[in-house]
Scaffold this active site. Structure first.
Site, PDB file in Angstrom:
ATOM      1  N   LEU A 190       0.725  -1.246  -0.348  1.00 16.35           N
ATOM      2  CA  LEU A 190      -0.237   0.055  -0.233  1.00 16.35           C
ATOM      3  C   LEU A 190       0.926   0.978  -0.633  1.00 16.35           C
ATOM      4  O   LEU A 190       0.794   2.214  -0.575  1.00 16.35           O
ATOM      5  CB  LEU A 190      -0.731  -0.488   0.861  1.00 16.35           C
ATOM      6  CG  LEU A 190      -1.608   1.478   1.426  1.00 16.35           C
ATOM      7  CD1 LEU A 190      -2.924   1.607   0.900  1.00 16.35           C
ATOM      8  CD2 LEU A 190      -2.473   0.633   2.848  1.00 16.35           C
TER       9      LEU A 190
ATOM     10  N   GLU B  87      10.424  -5.166  -4.507  1.00 13.42           N
ATOM     11  CA  GLU B  87       8.607  -5.820  -3.629  1.00 13.42           C
ATOM     12  C   GLU B  87       9.622  -7.345  -3.661  1.00 13.42           C
ATOM     13  O   GLU B  87       9.751  -7.644  -5.177  1.00 13.42           O
ATOM     14  CB  GLU B  87       7.608  -5.762  -3.846  1.00 13.42           C
ATOM     15  CG  GLU B  87       6.754  -7.274  -3.825  1.00 13.42           C
ATOM     16  CD  GLU B  87       6.084  -6.706  -2.550  1.00 13.42           C
ATOM     17  OE1 GLU B  87       6.175  -7.790  -2.077  1.00 13.42           O
ATOM     18  OE2 GLU B  87       6.565  -5.493  -1.511  1.00 13.42           O
TER      19      GLU B  87
ATOM     20  N   GLN C  89      -7.078  -5.030  -0.146  1.00 14.92           N
ATOM     21  CA  GLN C  89      -5.560  -5.233  -0.301  1.00 14.92           C
ATOM     22  C   GLN C  89      -5.900  -5.840  -1.818  1.00 14.92           C
ATOM     23  O   GLN C  89      -4.908  -4.780  -2.840  1.00 14.92           O
ATOM     24  CB  GLN C  89      -4.370  -5.814   0.250  1.00 14.92           C
ATOM     25  CG  GLN C  89      -3.280  -5.383   0.166  1.00 14.92           C
ATOM     26  CD  GLN C  89      -2.014  -6.388   0.841  1.00 14.92           C
ATOM     27  OE1 GLN C  89      -2.380  -6.246   2.095  1.00 14.92           O
ATOM     28  NE2 GLN C  89      -0.607  -6.376   0.478  1.00 14.92           N
TER      29      GLN C  89
ATOM     30  N   TYR D 264     -17.190  -5.182  16.510  1.00 16.72           N
ATOM     31  CA  TYR D 264     -16.528  -5.449  17.841  1.00 16.72           C
ATOM     32  C   TYR D 264     -17.059  -6.501  18.566  1.00 16.72           C
ATOM     33  O   TYR D 264     -18.424  -6.262  18.814  1.00 16.72           O
ATOM     34  CB  TYR D 264     -16.406  -4.261  18.592  1.00 16.72           C
ATOM     35  CG  TYR D 264     -15.273  -3.116  18.674  1.00 16.72           C
ATOM     36  CD1 TYR D 264     -13.580  -3.288  18.817  1.00 16.72           C
ATOM     37  CD2 TYR D 264     -15.592  -2.013  17.021  1.00 16.72           C
ATOM     38  CE1 TYR D 264     -13.226  -2.227  18.190  1.00 16.72           C
ATOM     39  CE2 TYR D 264     -14.418  -1.485  16.425  1.00 16.72           C
ATOM     40  CZ  TYR D 264     -12.743  -1.868  17.178  1.00 16.72           C
ATOM     41  OH  TYR D 264     -12.280  -0.890  16.361  1.00 16.72           O
TER      42      TYR D 264
ATOM     43  N   ASP E 140       4.775   1.806   8.074  1.00 10.66           N
ATOM     44  CA  ASP E 140       4.604   0.727   9.355  1.00 10.66           C
ATOM     45  C   ASP E 140       6.043   0.062   9.380  1.00 10.66           C
ATOM     46  O   ASP E 140       6.496   0.129  10.674  1.00 10.66           O
ATOM     47  CB  ASP E 140       3.801  -0.547   9.214  1.00 10.66           C
ATOM     48  CG  ASP E 140       2.477  -1.047   9.202  1.00 10.66           C
ATOM     49  OD1 ASP E 140       2.245   0.284   9.335  1.00 10.66           O
ATOM     50  OD2 ASP E 140       1.979  -1.770   8.403  1.00 10.66           O
TER      51      ASP E 140
END
Length: 540
Positions: free
Chosen positions: A19, A39, A119, A222, A312
């Site tokens: 992403l 990648e 994704q 949740y 991340d």
């Protein structure tokens, strides 16, 4: 192990084709800068992860020209909008309302709407748009080594199939290679913050949940009961989805409720899905499972010389609130325009240092907000001492502010605030206002993206004339070039009838004059010089 002779060179190397890496390539391409994406995987990610994309991210996709394609794909996969609730199980009772509807109130602050997309659904769109702009993506390459000097960065990459190595060169490198970033490790940059506070897992499954969920306008559910605490997200037909499991058992009696992934046998995974649904004999097929540790951490540095980290690789946070991927896309957008301006010789290299000073406080704040939501929604047994109060979602999504190089005297920037009350202050995202251009309705945000934009109020035409010598500034007088039918522009941007605001290519206000200056050309020249950290004073 041999070396391939066809070494490749590009202005920017990007490690990681997910992403954030693909978004970086797309945003660079939008500015006419070629990149090379490296990648490790061949093909799409094996796990069909779905992400909750926020308003600011959709605004950036809109500027890059892919908003409608992303929305169409989202509508194929998921029901739009929907509430976020807490339940004891899917077939059981509702415990609380968290968000009444995914897009409540968005019309007041943005031309876009929040959505979900997987994704595998999103990444091909990002890749196609990046490649249209000249980006190249090389799959199946693992980073072996990297080095940098005064002129650029060299990466040694190994073909994961053949074992052959290849040397890749660029003037700059962006490490967008995720939580276990090889680039971050190579630079010796540590993470700091909270965690791990849960050994979690995501269970991807197929099951017919239509009898329990069909027709219910729910976006995220949740689940909290004596057996587990986690989150469900279901596909449009309610026949597949995933369950995040963060806690196991009753925290008051279970010695280690945070070790949710201790047993990942198929029988246990099926049992957990059945418990979360509330149907003991539900037929369930497990598609995949991933284990991950819940943390709320940020890297001590975002830059080391010519190498930058994003996504991340520099901030990890629990998925509560859906902030992680969105924050990474915003990192990419902030960095891309700065790299483009430096590579084109339009800005001093010192501009690149503002990537860390602007984005790191946002990453740290957002990670803490995700942790606060995790404690509140999933793990209330954890101590709330030292936990930030939960900020409004709009504030986190759209209200983050930068310590702009030019700001009004006495204006003390904060990290986040309500985007409805920023009023065009320097360092804030430029407000959304509906305008009319050549008979077509446009958002003020549609004007931004490639160059600096000067927006002058109705009697501020002198600002536009003063901007004419600056090739990288697009001037608009609202009232002459753009119609303001609702009469909202000046108030939204905090301007008098003769004022003006200068918007950076990333859509953030870099400078503002409430009223006409004695020498508007000199004021604009100084503003541009300071914003671009360019020592050349010839323009003044």
């Amino acid at each position: 192990m041999g070396a391939q002779p066809d070494d490749i060179e590009a202005p920017v190397l990007i490690v990681g084709g997910g992403l954030v890496g693909l978004s970086t390539a797309m945003f660079l391409a939008h500015h006419g800068v070629r990149s090379l994406v490296i990648e490790r995987l061949r093909g799409a990610s094996p796990a069909p992860r779905a992400a909750h994309f926020h308003l600011r991210t959709l605004e950036l996709f809109r500027l890059a020209g892919i908003e409608e394609e992303v929305r169409r794909r989202s509508e194929e996969e998921f029901l739009p909008d929907g509430a976020i609730v807490a339940m004891d199980c899917l077939a059981g009772r509702k415990l609380s309302d968290i968000i009444g509807s995914l897009n409540d109130g968005v019309e007041a602050v943005s031309p876009c709407r929040r959505l979900f997309i997987t994704q595998p659904g999103l990444e091909p769109i990002l890749r196609r748009q990046a490649e249209r702009g000249g980006a190249q993506v090389i799959d199946g390459r693992a980073i072996v080594d990297l080095a940098q000097d005064q002129s650029g960065v060299i990466v040694c990459a190994r073909d994961v199939t053949t074992g052959m190595t290849q040397e890749l060169r660029g003037r700059y490198l962006v490490g967008a290679d995720g939580a276990h970033s090889k680039v971050r490790d190579a630079l010796g940059i540590a993470l700091e913050g909270r965690g791990p506070f849960s050994n979690s897992m995501t269970i991807y499954f197929e099951a017919d949940l239509a009898p329990y969920m069909g027709g219910k306008p729910l976006s995220v559910i949740y689940v909290n009961n004596p057996a587990l605490g986690g989150v469900f997200r279901l596909a449009k037909d309610c026949r597949s989805g995933f369950l995040l499991v963060n806690t196991i058992g009753d925290p008051t009696t279970n010695a280690d409720p945070a070790d949710a992934a201790k047993d990942m046998s198929e029988a246990r995974l099926v049992e957990l899905v059945r418990i979360g649904v509330g149907v003991p004999d539900l037929p369930v097929k497990i598609s995949a499972v991933t284990r991950w540790r819940a943390t709320a951490v940020v890297a001590q540095r975002y830059q080391a010389g010519r190498i930058f980290l994003a996504g991340d690789a520099v901030h990890l946070m629990p998925p509560n609130g859906g902030f992680g991927g969105n924050t990474g896309v915003h990192d990419a957008h902030n960095l891309a325009w700065k790299l483009a301006w430096v590579l084109k010789g339009l800005a001093g290299t010192e501009l690149l240092a503002t990537y860390e000073t602007e984005r790191r406080p946002v990453g740290a704040f957002t990670a803490e907000q995700a942790y606060a939501r995790y404690v509140d929604r999933t793990a209330p047994y954890l101590s709330t001492a030292g936990v930030q109060p939960i900020a409004a979602d709009f504030n986190v999504e759209l209200g983050y502010r930068y310590d702009a190089p030019i700001a009004a005297p006495g204006d003390c920037p904060v990290v986040h605030e309500d985007p409805r009350w920023t009023f065009g202050r320097p360092g804030s995202r430029a407000p959304h206002v509906w305008l009319e251009q050549n008979g077509r309705r446009v958002s003020s945000l549609d004007l931004f993206g490639r160059s600096f934009v000067l927006l002058a109020a109705a009697r501020g035409e002198a600002w536009c004339h003063a901007a004419s010598p600056f090739a990288d500034v697009a001037p608009y007088c609202v009232g002459r070039d753009l119609a303001d039918r609702a009469g909202q522009f000046a108030a939204a941007y905090g301007l008098s009838a003769t004022g003006a605001a200068l918007i950076r290519p990333d859509g953030f206000v870099g400078w503002r004059a409430d009223a006409l200056a004695d020498d508007p050309r000199r004021e604009l020249a100084r503003a541009m010089r300071v914003m671009l950290l360019n020592d050349d004073e010839a323009a003044e």
